[in-house]
Scaffold this motif. Sequence first.
Motif, PDB file in Angstrom:
ATOM      1  N   THR A 271       0.818  -1.214   0.000  1.00 14.06           N
ATOM      2  CA  THR A 271       0.000   0.000   0.000  1.00 14.06           C
ATOM      3  C   THR A 271       0.853   1.265   0.000  1.00 14.06           C
ATOM      4  N   VAL A 272       1.868   1.272   0.841  1.00 13.75           N
ATOM      5  CA  VAL A 272       2.699   2.475   0.953  1.00 13.75           C
ATOM      6  C   VAL A 272       3.440   2.752  -0.337  1.00 13.75           C
ATOM      7  N   ILE A 273       4.071   1.741  -0.899  1.00 14.38           N
ATOM      8  CA  ILE A 273       4.849   1.958  -2.114  1.00 14.38           C
ATOM      9  C   ILE A 273       3.950   2.215  -3.316  1.00 14.38           C
ATOM     10  N   ALA A 274       2.714   1.676  -3.281  1.00 17.04           N
ATOM     11  CA  ALA A 274       1.756   1.976  -4.351  1.00 17.04           C
ATOM     12  C   ALA A 274       1.372   3.459  -4.315  1.00 17.04           C
ATOM     13  N   PHE A 275       1.207   3.998  -3.087  1.00 16.57           N
ATOM     14  CA  PHE A 275       0.933   5.434  -2.966  1.00 16.57           C
ATOM     15  C   PHE A 275       2.100   6.256  -3.503  1.00 16.57           C
ATOM     16  N   GLY A 276       3.329   5.842  -3.157  1.00 12.18           N
ATOM     17  CA  GLY A 276       4.502   6.548  -3.684  1.00 12.18           C
ATOM     18  C   GLY A 276       4.594   6.460  -5.193  1.00 12.18           C
ATOM     19  N   LYS A 277       4.221   5.315  -5.743  1.00 15.30           N
ATOM     20  CA  LYS A 277       4.224   5.179  -7.203  1.00 15.30           C
ATOM     21  C   LYS A 277       3.232   6.146  -7.835  1.00 15.30           C
ATOM     22  N   GLY A 278       2.063   6.304  -7.194  1.00 15.37           N
ATOM     23  CA  GLY A 278       1.090   7.275  -7.690  1.00 15.37           C
ATOM     24  C   GLY A 278       1.614   8.699  -7.623  1.00 15.37           C
ATOM     25  N   VAL A 279       2.376   9.017  -6.559  1.00 17.97           N
ATOM     26  CA  VAL A 279       2.963  10.356  -6.447  1.00 17.97           C
ATOM     27  C   VAL A 279       3.958  10.600  -7.578  1.00 17.97           C
ATOM     28  N   PHE A 280       4.798   9.603  -7.880  1.00 18.43           N
ATOM     29  CA  PHE A 280       5.752   9.749  -8.984  1.00 18.43           C
ATOM     30  C   PHE A 280       5.023   9.934 -10.316  1.00 18.43           C
TER      31      PHE A 280
ATOM     32  N   VAL B 207      -4.962  12.190 -12.161  1.00 16.78           N
ATOM     33  CA  VAL B 207      -3.783  11.493 -11.636  1.00 16.78           C
ATOM     34  C   VAL B 207      -3.683  11.670 -10.121  1.00 16.78           C
ATOM     35  N   ALA B 208      -4.071  12.841  -9.608  1.00 15.57           N
ATOM     36  CA  ALA B 208      -4.047  13.063  -8.158  1.00 15.57           C
ATOM     37  C   ALA B 208      -5.045  12.144  -7.454  1.00 15.57           C
ATOM     38  N   LEU B 209      -6.237  11.990  -8.024  1.00 13.81           N
ATOM     39  CA  LEU B 209      -7.225  11.072  -7.449  1.00 13.81           C
ATOM     40  C   LEU B 209      -6.732   9.629  -7.497  1.00 13.81           C
ATOM     41  N   TYR B 210      -6.050   9.286  -8.588  1.00 12.46           N
ATOM     42  CA  TYR B 210      -5.491   7.937  -8.691  1.00 12.46           C
ATOM     43  C   TYR B 210      -4.413   7.718  -7.631  1.00 12.46           C
ATOM     44  N   ALA B 211      -3.607   8.730  -7.363  1.00 13.10           N
ATOM     45  CA  ALA B 211      -2.516   8.588  -6.398  1.00 13.10           C
ATOM     46  C   ALA B 211      -3.043   8.351  -4.984  1.00 13.10           C
ATOM     47  N   VAL B 212      -4.158   8.992  -4.634  1.00 11.92           N
ATOM     48  CA  VAL B 212      -4.697   8.830  -3.282  1.00 11.92           C
ATOM     49  C   VAL B 212      -5.722   7.705  -3.198  1.00 11.92           C
ATOM     50  N   GLY B 213      -5.962   7.012  -4.335  1.00 12.79           N
ATOM     51  CA  GLY B 213      -6.841   5.856  -4.323  1.00 12.79           C
ATOM     52  C   GLY B 213      -8.319   6.154  -4.382  1.00 12.79           C
ATOM     53  N   LEU B 214      -8.710   7.360  -4.790  1.00 13.11           N
ATOM     54  CA  LEU B 214     -10.122   7.730  -4.845  1.00 13.11           C
ATOM     55  C   LEU B 214     -10.699   7.707  -6.254  1.00 13.11           C
ATOM     56  N   LEU B 215      -9.876   7.414  -7.244  1.00 12.91           N
ATOM     57  CA  LEU B 215     -10.354   7.480  -8.622  1.00 12.91           C
ATOM     58  C   LEU B 215     -11.420   6.418  -8.891  1.00 12.91           C
TER      59      LEU B 215
END
Length: 442
Positions: free
Chosen positions: A112-121, A151-159
């Motif tokens: 979960t944590v690294i997936a969030f970081g991947k979304g930030v990148f 992309v911001a919504l995807y990064a935080v998992g709300l898309l």
Amino acid sequence: MDWDLSAQPPIVQTAVGYAIQGYEIALGWLLSPAAWSQFALLILGYFAAVVLTRRIRPVLTRVLTPPEESISLLSRLRRGVLMAVPLLLPVLAYMFAAIGEQVTRSIFGTGTVIAFGKGVFLFLAARVLVRDIVSDPFLKLLGRYVLLPVVALYAVGLLDLLTERLDNTIVSLGNISFSVMALLRGVIAGALLFWLGRWSNDQSAAYINKQQEMRPATRQLAAKAAELLIFGLAFVLLMNIMGVPLTSLAVLGGAIGVGLGFGLQKIASNYISGVILLLEGQATVGDYVELDNGEAGTIVKTTARAMILETFDGRWIVVPNEDFITTRVINYSDQGSANRLDVAFSVSYDTDINLVPDIIVEAVSKHPGVLKVPEPPDVELRGFGDSGIDFGVEFWVNGIDDGKNKYASDVLFLIWNALKEHNIEIPYPHRVVELRNAPPKE
């Protein structure tokens, strides 16, 4: 005093629920070895991307930079790829984060944590794309207000959650029903498709106009056919993306067509007349034409509805295409055809008129714009005037006697100089005035 959550408004309850959920997730990350491992892999991946970018970017820049004077297709492609070099750092960081996610999921069963970081990148890559690479104002606007929020919504998992909500919201328009998500998708896809259509139309028109072996009218017809094909295809694709059945549009289009048919009759007539003009090549851009009502000018632009003429005093005249079909139009240009001009002059009665034709023909033939084909200059005796003997010289030129060409004026200068050189007098009017009942002289 105890705070009762159940007594609060639903929106407050929802916000508090999300806050508690976020707190629990953050606390779980802080106390979990798997979370700390993912943080470490994220930092390691980012620094690896930084080091690799510093080594690769100068090499890519040197390889992809073409000579400044080169305009070949390969050079344009190299310049296009060179513009994407700023994406190297966030893309490499995203790739390393994706690799780290696979490792942590295989070891800890979570990422979960690294997936969030991947979304930030990924968000950083989109930001670089919109800020530094995209130059078209429309695409930049679309990227700023559509791509970055998505992309911001995807990064935080709300898309996915937002997409599901919009898919479940249905809008009905007569017999056609579609979701809000389909509407948004259609607006975004329509904007992109018609921007791409405009760009494709500009490129195809530029390519067609470079084909000098084609007649100008044929080039214009091909450009308009390409425009209809491109935007027609864009419309069909948009309907498919939105999920709108074309059969419903056919019924709606038929009803609208019956209602507007009489009102659009003139527009349809002008459009069909424009196609006929392009097919037959009777008049095209660059031709100097004179209409039946006496208006004249050079055709500077053709549209689906009208021809635009520019007069020599700078005025623009919009002439419906139908007028070129149903009325008499004189085309003086026809893309370079010769025109015969006529200039009149007079000589004195004391002149040996048998010498005049040879003198004038020799003088007029010196003009660089006067043609020998289809006929050389020809001098005619026109009559015996009140003050002198009237002549006229006819000659052929390419073009018309106005605007940038001053054929008549130049020829008159040549005639004047030739007559002066041979001591031939150019007459001027003489009048005898008789006074009746004049007072006697003293």
